[in-house]
Design an enzyme around this catalytic site. Structure first.
Site, PDB file in Angstrom:
ATOM      1  N   GLU A  34      -3.752  -9.708   3.449  1.00  0.00           N
ATOM      2  CA  GLU A  34      -4.627  -9.283   4.514  1.00  0.00           C
ATOM      3  C   GLU A  34      -5.992 -10.147   4.790  1.00  0.00           C
ATOM      4  OE1 GLU A  34      -3.408  -7.086   2.664  1.00  0.00           O
ATOM      5  OE2 GLU A  34      -2.768  -5.397   3.684  1.00  0.00           O
ATOM      6  N   GLU A  90       0.711  -1.210   0.076  1.00  0.00           N
ATOM      7  CA  GLU A  90       0.094  -0.097   0.076  1.00  0.00           C
ATOM      8  C   GLU A  90       0.799   1.109   0.018  1.00  0.00           C
ATOM      9  OE1 GLU A  90      -2.401  -1.725   3.332  1.00  0.00           O
ATOM     10  OE2 GLU A  90      -4.154  -0.968   2.062  1.00  0.00           O
TER      11      GLU A  90
HETATM   12  C1  LIG Z   1      -9.440   3.752  16.485  1.00  0.00           C
HETATM   13  C2  LIG Z   1      -9.461   3.125  14.961  1.00  0.00           C
HETATM   14  C3  LIG Z   1      -9.335   4.229  13.793  1.00  0.00           C
HETATM   15  C4  LIG Z   1      -9.850   3.197  12.541  1.00  0.00           C
HETATM   16  C5  LIG Z   1      -9.253   3.231  11.130  1.00  0.00           C
HETATM   17  C6  LIG Z   1      -9.081   1.876  10.840  1.00  0.00           C
HETATM   18  C7  LIG Z   1      -8.200   1.882   9.802  1.00  0.00           C
HETATM   19  C8  LIG Z   1      -7.184   0.613   9.810  1.00  0.00           C
HETATM   20  C9  LIG Z   1      -6.054   1.046   9.250  1.00  0.00           C
HETATM   21  C10 LIG Z   1      -4.940  -0.050   9.328  1.00  0.00           C
HETATM   22  C11 LIG Z   1      -3.873  -0.269   8.363  1.00  0.00           C
HETATM   23  C12 LIG Z   1      -3.678  -1.564   7.734  1.00  0.00           C
HETATM   24  C13 LIG Z   1      -2.475  -1.904   6.924  1.00  0.00           C
HETATM   25  C14 LIG Z   1      -2.478  -3.100   6.235  1.00  0.00           C
HETATM   26  O1  LIG Z   1      -3.580  -3.104   5.300  1.00  0.00           O
HETATM   27  C15 LIG Z   1      -2.613  -4.328   7.029  1.00  0.00           C
HETATM   28  C16 LIG Z   1      -1.607  -5.113   6.909  1.00  0.00           C
HETATM   29  O2  LIG Z   1      -0.404  -4.844   6.316  1.00  0.00           O
HETATM   30  S1  LIG Z   1      -1.827  -6.547   7.626  1.00  0.00           S
HETATM   31  C17 LIG Z   1      -0.423  -7.721   7.332  1.00  0.00           C
HETATM   32  C18 LIG Z   1      -0.091  -8.045   5.976  1.00  0.00           C
HETATM   33  N1  LIG Z   1       0.820  -8.817   5.822  1.00  0.00           N
HETATM   34  C19 LIG Z   1       0.773 -10.150   5.985  1.00  0.00           C
HETATM   35  O3  LIG Z   1      -0.146 -10.716   6.093  1.00  0.00           O
HETATM   36  C20 LIG Z   1       2.372 -10.913   5.776  1.00  0.00           C
HETATM   37  C21 LIG Z   1       2.286 -12.081   6.678  1.00  0.00           C
HETATM   38  N2  LIG Z   1       3.563 -12.669   6.703  1.00  0.00           N
HETATM   39  C22 LIG Z   1       3.815 -13.631   5.679  1.00  0.00           C
HETATM   40  O4  LIG Z   1       3.101 -13.971   4.884  1.00  0.00           O
HETATM   41  C23 LIG Z   1       5.206 -14.172   5.617  1.00  0.00           C
HETATM   42  O5  LIG Z   1       5.574 -14.217   6.953  1.00  0.00           O
HETATM   43  C24 LIG Z   1       6.343 -13.733   4.652  1.00  0.00           C
HETATM   44  C25 LIG Z   1       6.409 -12.228   4.768  1.00  0.00           C
HETATM   45  C26 LIG Z   1       5.679 -14.195   3.295  1.00  0.00           C
HETATM   46  C27 LIG Z   1       7.594 -14.180   5.004  1.00  0.00           C
HETATM   47  O6  LIG Z   1       7.434 -15.615   5.095  1.00  0.00           O
HETATM   48  P1  LIG Z   1       8.840 -16.745   5.539  1.00  0.00           P
HETATM   49  O7  LIG Z   1       9.863 -16.177   4.951  1.00  0.00           O
HETATM   50  O8  LIG Z   1       8.184 -17.879   5.465  1.00  0.00           O
HETATM   51  O9  LIG Z   1       8.799 -16.287   7.132  1.00  0.00           O
HETATM   52  P2  LIG Z   1       8.003 -16.327   8.366  1.00  0.00           P
HETATM   53  O10 LIG Z   1       6.320 -16.462   7.676  1.00  0.00           O
HETATM   54  O11 LIG Z   1       8.410 -17.693   9.081  1.00  0.00           O
HETATM   55  O12 LIG Z   1       8.077 -15.184   9.150  1.00  0.00           O
HETATM   56  C28 LIG Z   1       9.367 -14.820   9.778  1.00  0.00           C
HETATM   57  C29 LIG Z   1       8.952 -14.289  11.102  1.00  0.00           C
HETATM   58  O13 LIG Z   1       8.098 -12.868  10.870  1.00  0.00           O
HETATM   59  C30 LIG Z   1       6.874 -12.833  11.578  1.00  0.00           C
HETATM   60  N3  LIG Z   1       6.031 -12.237  10.748  1.00  0.00           N
HETATM   61  C31 LIG Z   1       5.982 -12.152   9.185  1.00  0.00           C
HETATM   62  N4  LIG Z   1       4.917 -11.238   9.108  1.00  0.00           N
HETATM   63  C32 LIG Z   1       4.674 -10.499   9.953  1.00  0.00           C
HETATM   64  C33 LIG Z   1       3.707  -9.380  10.167  1.00  0.00           C
HETATM   65  N5  LIG Z   1       3.053  -8.760   9.309  1.00  0.00           N
HETATM   66  N6  LIG Z   1       3.694  -8.926  11.479  1.00  0.00           N
HETATM   67  C34 LIG Z   1       4.136  -9.731  12.452  1.00  0.00           C
HETATM   68  N7  LIG Z   1       5.243 -10.639  12.389  1.00  0.00           N
HETATM   69  C35 LIG Z   1       5.189 -11.215  11.171  1.00  0.00           C
HETATM   70  C36 LIG Z   1       6.489 -14.274  11.582  1.00  0.00           C
HETATM   71  O14 LIG Z   1       5.805 -14.561  12.652  1.00  0.00           O
HETATM   72  C37 LIG Z   1       8.123 -15.002  11.840  1.00  0.00           C
HETATM   73  O15 LIG Z   1       8.375 -14.814  13.313  1.00  0.00           O
HETATM   74  P3  LIG Z   1       8.268 -16.050  14.372  1.00  0.00           P
HETATM   75  O16 LIG Z   1       6.651 -15.976  14.538  1.00  0.00           O
HETATM   76  O17 LIG Z   1       8.866 -17.069  13.682  1.00  0.00           O
HETATM   77  O18 LIG Z   1       8.913 -15.385  15.559  1.00  0.00           O
END
Ligand SMILES: CCCCCCCCCCCCC[C@H](O)CC(=O)SCCNC(=O)CCNC(=O)[C@H](O)C(C)(C)COP(=O)(O)OP(=O)(O)OC[C@H]1O[C@@H](n2cnc3c(N)ncnc32)[C@H](O)[C@@H]1OP(=O)(O)O
Ligand SMILES: NC(=O)c1ccc[n+]([C@@H]2O[C@H](COP(=O)([O-])OP(=O)(O)OC[C@H]3O[C@@H](n4cnc5c(N)ncnc54)[C@H](O)[C@@H]3O)[C@@H](O)[C@H]2O)c1
Length: 719
Positions: free
Chosen positions: A119, A99
């Protein structure tokens, strides 16, 4: 020249997740760049070779108090800037990361980058303008596809779609600086997505109506794909600013739903499985995996052929062994067809199929002498497995790991006939083995930590999720499943139809109910296992009551269906009637309904109308009840392990978090009370008796799920 460009990466760390701190820092830096007359353009990139994985999911619980809502305003600030803003995407840009990039005026990525808005998979929708900007950039059909599935889009495809402006082999930052230099001075208006019209379709209304139905059907009760669709639809009918408001409203609705909590729980539960620890403290920290440079698979039936394909996917050469020439030919044809299908799929997805390594097909056990790992997948018969493992221990080199794909049998008994019980391990794939993500890794009494580490690392290299579990009949998944199926059979005896039971479980979120799944897998599979246990067939002692075994209720109906040749889909008849043997179109079968009436009459069962609640509760609570027993026995180390197994091995609806999370959300006292009620009404079904561990948790005031494992430990340490 570079002096007059600013590269913002200070706060984008490796696998960066946006936290309020990162968002605020980005806002500050963009404002600074905007007001500094020496800065002519800005390149936004990540540090340490990654752009961004989006918002920090762990922060969502506190979104009310956080500054998350400002992420869209930062995107907007970037977009409105009078200086060219260029996103230099290295490796990945997901969620809020993409985004941010969509707010930039230009986007460049390296060849191996992937972008996407995942998401939806954690129960949300892109909440920083993604649902309004992406359709303006690439059109509604492609935006609906990407946003409602959350799929990762490879850079080359993203370039074709127009998400990216350029893809470079190596360093996108250098290329972004070059691009920024080239475009400085050009008008930015046409590059601002907020000002663009959504590309028109001649039949937009009809397209959207059809797309809504498709998304709803695929969602299977999950809300987020449907809300993602509604947000994209809003981009067609609302001006940009109103679309952003609609997106926020839908985002908050999803955020407060139990489903997003469940899906985020499932995300972290799955990742926690990689960090296995045994009760004796063994873990990655104490055990090194052995290299697997060559493997063997014994038995090329339903499972073996998928296991061969999975090993080849991990680029491990395979020796594939069968018992006779005919079976070898059948197995070989099946493996080659699988490989061709996989290559075709890659081709259709725009990936370059790699030249497959062709397995070495053989009947000769001697060909196994130099393999590092064997996975046995022959019939589920303990005598046969023991014979094979004895042979393996003579033929294979001493350091080779010996794995079995058994569904139920005792790993220790299999290990006992070998010269290396510490190298014997259960590697339990799920059908179809080349597709299903789960592998249960079962350790016996003598299995070494290094063998576990090897199996876990193998699972990862095959793209699968390994979950380490203890050894008992059926391990975790199948041990629990028995109770789910028993309840389905008992409900049918008591008056339900297979269609009613399946409908309730489908409405809960399963793609298919238990009876339809039974027909798909083959009713003969369970029949063979029950015969093996002496519950039916020739070994059944004369005089055994037809509806009881060892004093417990037993339903003979599935055995009776098999005795009549009704094995399910493969014979065209099972719990349902199919269009043809091997057919997929299931119809209610009037013959079966008549058979059930006769069965009830013969056994003096008065059919009763069974409520949907009773069907759901008896099937799901009895399954979870066994999960509490499994936790208490130490077979699963934590409820997250059980939930990961169920979601990835049994297609349990992810948006309910898995059986243990679901139970925690229903409320342990309610589950306990219902089990007590059903157990009293069915005293001959002991599996409905609430497990002592569930009772203990309720007595402790129903602590949150993440504390359950520590209560098991404290209970066991007092034993
Ligand atoms: C009062 C209220 C007001 C109202 C307003 C409302 C408006 C709100 C606005 C909100 C804004 C929203 C913004 C956005 O749209 C929302 C998002 O971005 S949500 C997140 C989207 N991203 C994901 O879902 C990605 C998730 N991650 C993955 O798919 C994978 O991790 C990867 C990136 C493809 C990497 O894969 P790998 O290499 O296999 O690695 P791992 O998966 O093992 O991950 C390693 C390690 O990182 C941790 N991790 C990965 N992504 C995240 C994350 N997004 N957040 C936190 N942690 C993350 C993962 O858990 C691993 O850690 P470990 O668990 O092993 O400690
Ligand atoms: N089918 C499933 O859904 C499933 C799922 C998980 C685990 N499993 C387990 O996987 C194992 C295999 O199950 P399946 O469904 O693939 O069985 P299957 O009957 O489809 O295939 C077994 C294969 O083993 C071969 N075989 C038998 N004896 C042999 C020998 N001595 N040497 C070499 N090959 C021999 C047979 O010819 C056959 O091709 C079983 O232990 C089963 O419990 C099955």
């Amino acid at each position: 020249m570079v002096d007059c460009f600013q590269t913002l990466h200070t706060h984008f760390n490796c696998l960066i997740y946006f936290s309020p701190v990162v968002t605020q820092a980005l806002e500050r830096d963009v404002n600074q760049a905007n007001s500094d007359p020496t800065v002519k353009a800005v390149v936004i990139c990540g540090a340490n070779g990654k752009f961004s994985a989006g918002a920090d999911i762990r922060n969502f619980a506190n979104i009310g108090q956080s500054k998350f809502s400002s992420l869209e305003s930062v995107v907007s600030l970037i977009e409105k800037s009078d200086k060219p803003m260029v996103a230099a995407i290295e490796d990945l840009a997901f969620g809020g990361g993409l985004e941010i990039a969509l707010g930039c005026h230009y986007r460049i990525a390296n060849m191996k980058a992937r972008v996407g808005l995942p998401e939806v998979t954690i129960g949300l929708l892109p909440g920083a303008g993604g649902t309004q900007r992406l359709p303006r950039l690439i059109g509604v059909p492609a935006a609906i596809d990407i946003i409602t599935t959350g799929r990762h889009v490879p850079a080359t495809e993203a370039l074709k779609l127009g998400i990216l402006d350029e893809v470079v082999e190596e360093n996108p930052i250098e290329a972004a600086i070059n691009l920024a230099q080239r475009v400085t001075g050009q008008p930015l208006g046409p590059r601002r997505l907020c000002l663009k019209e959504v590309p028109k379709l001649p039949n937009m209304e009809a397209f959207l109506d059809e797309a809504r139905l498709k998304v709803k059907k695929r969602a299977n009760g999950q809300l987020s794909p449907q809300m993602c669709f509604e947000a994209v639809r809003a981009s067609v009918y609302l001006p940009f600013a109103e679309g952003i408001q609609k997106e926020k409203q839908l985002f908050m609705y999803l955020l407060s739903s139990g489903q997003s909590k469940a899906l985020q729980y499932a995300f972290f539960a799955q990742r926690a499985m990689e960090k296995w620890v045994l009760p004796n403290g063994a873990s990655w920290g104490t055990a090194d995996p052995q290299p697997v440079k060559k493997a063997a698979v014994i038995g090329l039936g339903t499972m073996g052929r998928g296991i061969v394909a999975s090993l080849l996917k991990a680029k491990i050469p395979v020796v594939a062994l069968e018992q006779d020439k005919k079976q070898l030919e059948v197995g070989k044809a099946a493996v080659m067809a699988l490989l061709e299908r996989e290559a075709l799929k890659m081709h259709q997805n725009g990936q370059k199929p790699k030249k497959p390594i062709v397995p070495h097909f053989t009947l000769d056990f001697g060909a196994l002498k130099d393999v590092d790992l064997v996975i046995e997948a022959v019939f589920e018969e303990i005598a046969l497995k023991k014979e094979i493992f004895h042979k393996l221990s003579v033929i294979c080199k001493p350091e080779a790991l010996l794995g079995t794909n058994t569904s139920y049998l005792d790993i220790d008994e299999i290990a006992s006939v070998t010269d290396r019980p510490h190298k014997v391990i259960g590697i339990h794939f799920f059908s179809p083995a080349h597709i299903m993500k789960l592998v249960e890794i079962i350790y016996g009494q003598q299995t070494s930590p290094s063998a576990i580490a090897t199996a876990m690392s193998l699972a990862k290299s095959m793209g699968k999720i390994g979950v380490v579990v203890g050894n008992c009949f059926g391990f975790v998944g199948n041990r629990m499943l028995t109770h789910y199926y028993d309840q389905a059979y008992f409900l049918i005896e008591d008056g339900s139809t297979p269609e009613e039971v399946d409908k309730v479980l489908q409405e809960f979120g399963f793609k298919m109910g238990p009876l339809r799944v039974g027909d798909l897998a083959g009713l003969d599979v369970g029949w063979r296992i029950r015969k093996g246990k002496g519950q039916t067939g020739d070994a059944l002692p004369p005089g055994t009551p037809p509806r009881h075994r060892d004093g417990m209720r037993y339903s003979p109906i599935p055995d009776m269906l098999c005795e009549m040749g009704r094995y399910g889909e493969k014979t065209g008849k099972g719990w349902y009637l199919y269009d043809k043997p091997g057919g997929k179109i299931a119809q209610p079968d009037p013959w079966l309904h008549g058979f059930l009436s006769d069965f009830r009459r013969t056994h003096n069962i008065t059919a009763r109308t069974i409520s949907q609640d009773e069907i759901l509760e008896r099937c799901l609570y009895s399954l979870a009840n066994e999960g509490f027993r499994i936790l208490s026995d130490g077979i699963a180390s934590c409820p997250e392990a059980i939930d990961t197994i169920y979601i990835n091995g049994y297609a349990w609806p992810r948006h309910t978090g898995g059986p243990m999370f679901y139970t925690s959300q229903v409320g342990l006292p309610k589950v306990l009370a219902k089990l007590q009620e059903y157990a009293e009404a069915n005293p001959d079904i002991p599996s409905l008796q609430p497990s002592p561990f569930l009772q203990k948790l309720v007595a402790l005031g129903s602590p949150p799920l993440k504390e359950w494992a520590s209560h098991v430990r404290s209970q066991n340490s007092k034993l």
